[in-house]
Design an enzyme around this catalytic site. Structure first.
Site, mmCIF file in Angstrom:
data_model
loop_
_atom_site.group_PDB
_atom_site.id
_atom_site.type_symbol
_atom_site.label_atom_id
_atom_site.label_comp_id
_atom_site.label_asym_id
_atom_site.label_seq_id
_atom_site.Cartn_x
_atom_site.Cartn_y
_atom_site.Cartn_z
ATOM 1 N N GLU A 150 -6.584 -10.751 2.895
ATOM 2 C CA GLU A 150 -5.139 -10.824 3.290
ATOM 3 C C GLU A 150 -5.040 -12.058 4.017
ATOM 4 O O GLU A 150 -3.837 -12.787 3.876
ATOM 5 C CB GLU A 150 -4.943 -9.693 4.128
ATOM 6 C CG GLU A 150 -4.766 -8.147 3.777
ATOM 7 C CD GLU A 150 -4.385 -7.206 4.372
ATOM 8 O OE1 GLU A 150 -3.293 -6.453 4.164
ATOM 9 O OE2 GLU A 150 -5.094 -6.832 5.350
ATOM 10 N N GLU A 172 -8.770 -0.833 0.644
ATOM 11 C CA GLU A 172 -8.508 0.051 1.559
ATOM 12 C C GLU A 172 -8.298 1.264 1.106
ATOM 13 O O GLU A 172 -8.513 2.413 1.922
ATOM 14 C CB GLU A 172 -7.375 -0.536 2.272
ATOM 15 C CG GLU A 172 -7.713 -1.524 3.288
ATOM 16 C CD GLU A 172 -7.507 -2.863 2.599
ATOM 17 O OE1 GLU A 172 -7.484 -3.793 3.378
ATOM 18 O OE2 GLU A 172 -7.685 -3.080 1.541
#
Length: 760
Positions: A150, A172
């Site tokens: 990210e 995730e």
């Protein structure tokens, strides 16, 4: 290189809204700015933003990092006029390890607002970085998963070191979460909605560097650290006016926004496919990822970030993510770190292994050993049988070549390590023996006796058995202290677990060698004590017999299968019984019953046993391998449930109400979980982590639960709630659901199943 920034310039107007408000230095600085010593006239200096947490071996997205990131980005924004560009890199072996899982485990519903605000703080800092008005390049010197990727996605260009162990992705979802630092928002805008969901978000795939370039997560590859930084600086010089694609006027999401007619026509397929994949199982993360992606694609960046943060917060404070984080990170780390391995026993590597028995399991074990670089002698009673085993190894390798996971040269090299033979002399000098013949104690003893005089004098002796007590098998082995059980799971090339079974006379050195061997094979080892069925085979038996009991109660077989699906099992109970062949669990039950009665005990009858016996004895339906079981088969393929089930096992006369569906789901989960507690009480299990990991990797216990014992921890109302629910089911369906003493004690104390030492 100087670490001193130039004097702050007048803060820029248009960018100010994205700038962190405070210049207060964080208490623990995990991010530092290294400014070039020389400023290029009229162009400013290049600054390297170095991720380097001084208190940890890897960088994680903890509170200290968020504070440091905000502080560093605030300095960059205020000094923009003196900047030529920014290189983001790491001082650690990996680029960035992702979120701090201890923090995520501690996040309760009461802390939801704090979780939400922390997510927004990260997004605002990264948004300020990408709207800096100067080129920002990620120099990925190692793995960037989750939060690490990210950060990289907030940069204008991403260059990855071509390191063998480096991986890139947003995994995730495998921990019950979604990317909370802008990962959903940016991948959708970078790759398009469909590719972002399928290739990155919903499966959590981890890509090697060159694969990441193909997907579009990484822009280019560097061969070494010097080239990595050189390429990063070259991009800065060549692209002085860098901006993210989505910040360029007129930008359109690849493939269109959800309102685009073509994409709008395809959108209904995504939730439909998701429903089919989940099959009613309680996995909130994939649904929330889909919602955040679709909703976020219809609004501006800032609003999309808030949407993402809301869904992220919902998942973080929920129980499913906590279960999955505990099991797939903390418990897995505890198991693989060697907590169950005897300490003080020196490591000893194996080099040459004999696999006795070239059937499906023997061939699978031979393949695992050869792939790990060990020389393997694959022996069977005839040379033809041994060659068939080697052909099975070749088939697995060929599939790997076809899928691009192995080169043809690599296949030939691995296959060259396997010697197929019927001769005992070929086994001479091996330092490990793994027996993999039929589950017959006399046959297993015989094959060990045949090779005892030719193997190395201190060879490790292993039996691949799923149910037979190791102590009993050791009676036919001349060195019982070197004898240990190694229970591999089928298919061996895909199943990651090995259950190491310690007999009454197994020595610590043998256990340590077995543990080291399993790790060398790239498998995950759990260590259990001896007992019929050990842990995994014993516990999955309760799942199977409970499903059979439901059929015997007159529950519609389709409803039984749906209960297993909604519980989250990857294989439905009756379908799994057919795959195993119905005679196998029956033979295991008969042998176990005989052993109990010979020892003077009383065998506990289970209502599912009669169903199994009738299927085999009365109807001659023994499973898929015989062409008929609980399902009908056409050309070897499943073609629906056998209609005779309704006729022969329908509701009993006078029975008007079927059991509540919720009871069916809970029975299929609690039956194995309660027996896992009994395994702890009896000493078969010595570790909560082994129980959780073993149940997830070995028997397909639903991943959302975090494993058999974490399921009890995470039950509504905790362990106390699980004990109360078990008592309810015992009153309705029998004493097999009575909560074990250890569960009752933990419930009374308000405790939970854990390997952590009790607080003093």
């Amino acid at each position: 290189m100087s670490t001193t920034p130039p004097a702050p310039a007048t803060p820029p107007g248009p960018q100010e809204s994205a700038q962190p408000a405070s210049f207060t230095a964080p208490e623990r600085d995990t991010v530092r700015l290294e400014w070039d010593a020389e400023e290029r006239e009229g162009a400013g200096r290049v600054v390297t933003l170095v991720l380097d947490d001084p208190m940890q071996s890897a960088n994680t997205m903890n509170a200290a990092f968020i504070d440091s990131l905000e502080h560093a980005v605030a300095q960059l924004v205020s000094s923009r006029d003196q900047l030529r560009g920014v290189v983001v890199t790491s001082a650690k072996e990996t680029f960035f390890a992702g979120g701090d899982l201890n923090d995520l485990l501690a996040a309760t519903p009461e802390l939801a607002e704090d979780v939400f605000q922390r997510s927004l703080r990260v997004k605002r800092a990264l948004r300020a970085l990408e709207t800096l008005g100067r080129p920002v390049v990620a120099a990925l010197n190692g793995t960037a998963l989750g939060g690490g990727l990210e950060i990289a996605l907030a940069c204008h260009h991403r260059i990855a070191l071509d390191a063998p162990k480096a991986r890139f992705g947003l995994p995730e979802v495998t921990l019950g979460l979604l990317p909370g630092g802008g990962g959903v928002v940016r991948t959708v805008r970078l790759l398009g909605l469909a590719d972002a969901l399928v290739k990155v978000l919903l499966e959590g795939r981890r890509y090697r560097p060159r694969q990441a370039v193909e997907v579009g997560l990484v822009d280019e590859i560097a061969a070494d650290q010097a080239e990595l930084l050189s390429r990063a600086r070259a991009f800065i010089e060549e692209h002085p006016e860098s901006a993210q694609p989505w910040d360029v006027p007129g930008y359109r999401i690849p493939g269109g926004a959800p309102s685009h007619p073509k994409l709008a026509a395809q959108l209904p397929a995504f939730p439909a496919r998701l429903r089919q994949q989940l099959n009613g199982a309680p996995y909130p993360a994939p649904r929330d990822i889909l919602a955040a992606a679709v909703e976020g694609a219809q609004v501006d960046m800032e609003t999309a970030a808030v949407i993402e943060a809301r869904y992220f917060t919902e998942l973080v404070v929920g129980q499913t993510a906590k279960n999955m984080i505990q099991a797939f990170f903390f418990d897995m780390r505890a198991v693989n770190s060697g907590r169950a391995r005897p300490q003080g026993v020196p490591a000893r590597s194996a080099s040459r292994v004999a696999v006795l028995g070239a059937g499906m399991m023997g061939a699978g074990i031979a393949h695992a050993c050869a792939v790990a670089g060990l020389d393997v002698v694959l022996r069977d009673v005839t040379a033809e049988a041994a060659e068939r085993g080697k052909d099975a190894v070749r088939d697995v390798l060929d599939r790997a070549v076809k899928r691009g996971r192995l080169s043809a040269e690599g296949r030939d090299e691995v296959l060259g390590r396997v010697t197929a033979t019927a001769e005992v002399a070929e086994v001479a000098g091996v330092d490990v023996v793994i027996e993999a013949v039929f589950e017959d104690p006399e046959l297993k003893r015989k094959v060990f006796q045949e090779v005892r005089e030719v193997v190395a004098p201190d060879a490790l002796l292993c039996s691949n058995t799923s149910t037979l007590p190791i102590t009993q098998l050791a009676e036919g082995v001349h060195r019982p202290e070197d004898f240990v059980g190694l229970h591999f799971f089928s298919p061996v090339d895909r199943m990651p677990l090995v259950e190491i079974v310690v007999g009454a006379r197994t020595g610590e050195a043998a256990l340590a060698r077995a543990f080291d061997l399993v790790r060398a094979l790239g498998k995950t080892p759990i260590v259990v004590r001896d007992g019929r069925g050990f842990f995994t085979s014993r516990v999955i038996g309760h799942f199977l017999t409970e499903g059979l009991a439901m059929v015997g109660e007159g529950v519609a077989p389709a409803t039984v299968e749906q209960a297993a699906a909604q519980a989250g099992y990857p294989a439905k109970v009756l379908a799994l019984l057919d795959e195993l062949t119905l005679t196998l669990p029956r033979r295991i039950r008969q042998e176990s019953r005989r052993a109990v009665e010979e020892a003077g005990g009383v065998w506990p009858e289970h209502p599912g046993d009669a169903v199994l016996d009738r299927m085999v004895d009365e109807f001659g339906r023994a499973g898929r391998s015989t062409g008929a079981g609980f399902y009908v088969y056409e050309n070897g393929e499943r073609a629906g449930l056998w209609p005779g089930l309704a006729e022969h096992f329908g509701p009993a006369a006078g029975v008007e109400e079927a059991p509540p569906f919720e009871d069916l789901v809970d029975r299929l989960l609690l039956a194995p979980a309660l027996d896992a507690v009994r395994c702890l009480e009896e000493g078969v299990l010595t570790s909560v982590a082994d129980a959780n990991v073993g149940s997830l990797l070995g028997i397909g216990f639903p991943a959302w639960t975090g494993g058999v014992l974490q399921y009890l921890n995470g039950f509504p109302g905790g362990v106390n709630g699980a004990a109360a629910r078990a008592s309810e089911l015992a009153a309705r369906y029998g004493e097999r659901f009575a909560p074990p003493a250890r569960l009752v004690l933990l419930a009374a104390e308000g405790g939970r199943f854990t390997d952590a030492p009790a607080a003093s």
